[in-house]
Design an enzyme around this catalytic site. Structure first.
Site, mmCIF file in Angstrom:
data_model
loop_
_atom_site.group_PDB
_atom_site.id
_atom_site.type_symbol
_atom_site.label_atom_id
_atom_site.label_comp_id
_atom_site.label_asym_id
_atom_site.label_seq_id
_atom_site.Cartn_x
_atom_site.Cartn_y
_atom_site.Cartn_z
ATOM 1 N N LYS A 42 0.623 -1.263 0.091
ATOM 2 C CA LYS A 42 0.152 -0.073 -0.141
ATOM 3 C C LYS A 42 0.668 1.280 0.041
ATOM 4 O O LYS A 42 0.899 1.927 -1.033
ATOM 5 C CB LYS A 42 -0.949 0.099 1.201
ATOM 6 C CG LYS A 42 -2.099 -0.973 0.988
ATOM 7 C CD LYS A 42 -2.618 -1.263 2.057
ATOM 8 C CE LYS A 42 -3.665 -2.660 1.957
ATOM 9 N NZ LYS A 42 -4.280 -2.964 3.231
ATOM 10 N N ARG A 65 -9.781 5.951 -5.900
ATOM 11 C CA ARG A 65 -10.564 4.863 -5.004
ATOM 12 C C ARG A 65 -9.441 3.929 -4.361
ATOM 13 O O ARG A 65 -8.627 3.426 -5.195
ATOM 14 C CB ARG A 65 -11.657 4.203 -5.485
ATOM 15 C CG ARG A 65 -12.226 3.214 -4.617
ATOM 16 C CD ARG A 65 -13.452 2.530 -5.093
ATOM 17 N NE ARG A 65 -14.645 3.218 -4.940
ATOM 18 C CZ ARG A 65 -15.630 3.070 -5.096
ATOM 19 N NH1 ARG A 65 -16.310 1.762 -5.419
ATOM 20 N NH2 ARG A 65 -16.892 3.807 -4.813
#
Ligand code: NCD
Length: 315
Positions: free
Chosen positions: A93, A115
């Site tokens: 991430k 998103r």
């Protein structure tokens, strides 16, 4: 003679959440969204407002409605739109976000729609990039354009938001839609109720300034709007409900439970919906009560409004 430039609606160059917006900014976006409903219904849906601008859709999570409506909104306003889908499973991430950010920055987009599964991802990108950033959903944090399109849908059907009682029902814990809606509806003067089993209520729910119910029939008594949420199984580690059948029995919206709401109460769902889990099919398809298709239509209009508002601040 050149036409006067339109007045600014947003004070910032990003749309990261409903938090941080003022009531006039929200109302300004709703009014602008209203004007784009007509354009979207016309045979010629194109305008040149964003001609020459580049919009990148960067979706780290699956999406049908949000991604396609941002794409259509961008195209209807004349922008070049690039859709980038990133597979969640293969990314580490933090690192990937920063790497992605600098790669995208080099492509010189004007607006980035993002998103991501982590709360705060859109805000992080807004600090790393030179372009405007729109949050299309970050973890369980915010999904501002969903709350705006929901408000536009309600306002068009009932003529107001102020004074309405809105029940948000279901998986509040994992829902960014709920968090953005709670903020927006309260800001415009609606009373908000949350209805969910204890396991699906965030522990900070008491601080949201809402009324909380664990019994659906009690919670629905006298409400104007029933907003259903999807049971977000992909965000759950472990069992939050005994079974989906059991969940439907107590928290699924059927005719019997809906009859507790105000007569003429309207039903909403952001989609994707699980029929027979949080909502009975016959209610979802009943055009007299269900606003679900209208929400999708308003999604394009409100996203055109957001793009227009942000474009006013672009150099
Ligand atoms: C919502 C989301 O992604 O948060 N969907 C949407 O944008 N229409 C709700 C959901 O996934 O259940």
């Amino acid at each position: 003679m050149t036409s006067p430039s339109p007045s600014p609606i947003l004070k910032t160059s990003h749309l990261l959440g409903i938090e941080g917006l003022s009531a006039p900014e929200v109302t300004g976006l709703l009014d602008l969204g209203e004007s784009y409903v007509a354009q979207s219904r016309a045979a010629n849906k194109k305008a040149a407002l964003l001609k020459g601008r580049t919009l990148i859709n960067l979706f780290f999570e699956a999406s049908t409605r949000t991604q396609s409506s941002f794409e259509l909104a961008g195209k209807r306003l004349g922008a070049d739109v690039l859709n980038m889908s990133v597979k969640t499973s293969s990314v580490s991430k933090g690192e990937t976000l920063i790497d992605t950010a600098s790669t995208l920055n080099a492509m010189r987009p004007d607006i980035l729609v993002v998103r991501h599964q982590d709360s705060g991802a859109a805000e992080l990108l807004s600090r790393k990039l030179d372009c405007s950033v729109i949050n299309a959903g970050d973890g369980a944090h915010e999904h501002p354009t969903q709350a705006l399109l929901d408000a536009l849908t309600i306002r068009r059907r009932t003529g107001r938001i102020e004074g309405l009682t809105v029940a948000i029902c279901g998986d509040i814990l994992h829902s960014r839609v709920a968090r953005s809606n709670i903020r927006l509806l309260a800001m415009l003067g609606a009373r908000v109720r949350l209805i969910a089993p204890r396991t699906l209520l965030p522990c900070e729910a008491e601080r949201f300034g809402v009324d909380i119910f664990t019994d659906m029939k009690q919670g629905l008594a006298g409400v104007d709007i029933v907003m259903m949420l999807r049971l977000q199984l992909e965000r759950m580690s472990g069992a939050f409900v005994p079974s989906t059948r059991e969940y439907f029995r107590f928290y699924g919206l059927d005719r019997e439970k809906l009859s507790c709401a105000k007569s003429g109460a309207l039903v909403m769902h952001p989609g994707p919906m699980n029929r027979g889990v949080e909502i009975a099919s016959d209610i979802a398809d009943d055009l007299d009560v269900s606003l679900i298709s209208e929400q999708v239509e308003m999604g394009v209009a409100i996203r055109m409004a957001v793009l227009d508002a942000l474009a006013r601040g672009l150099s």
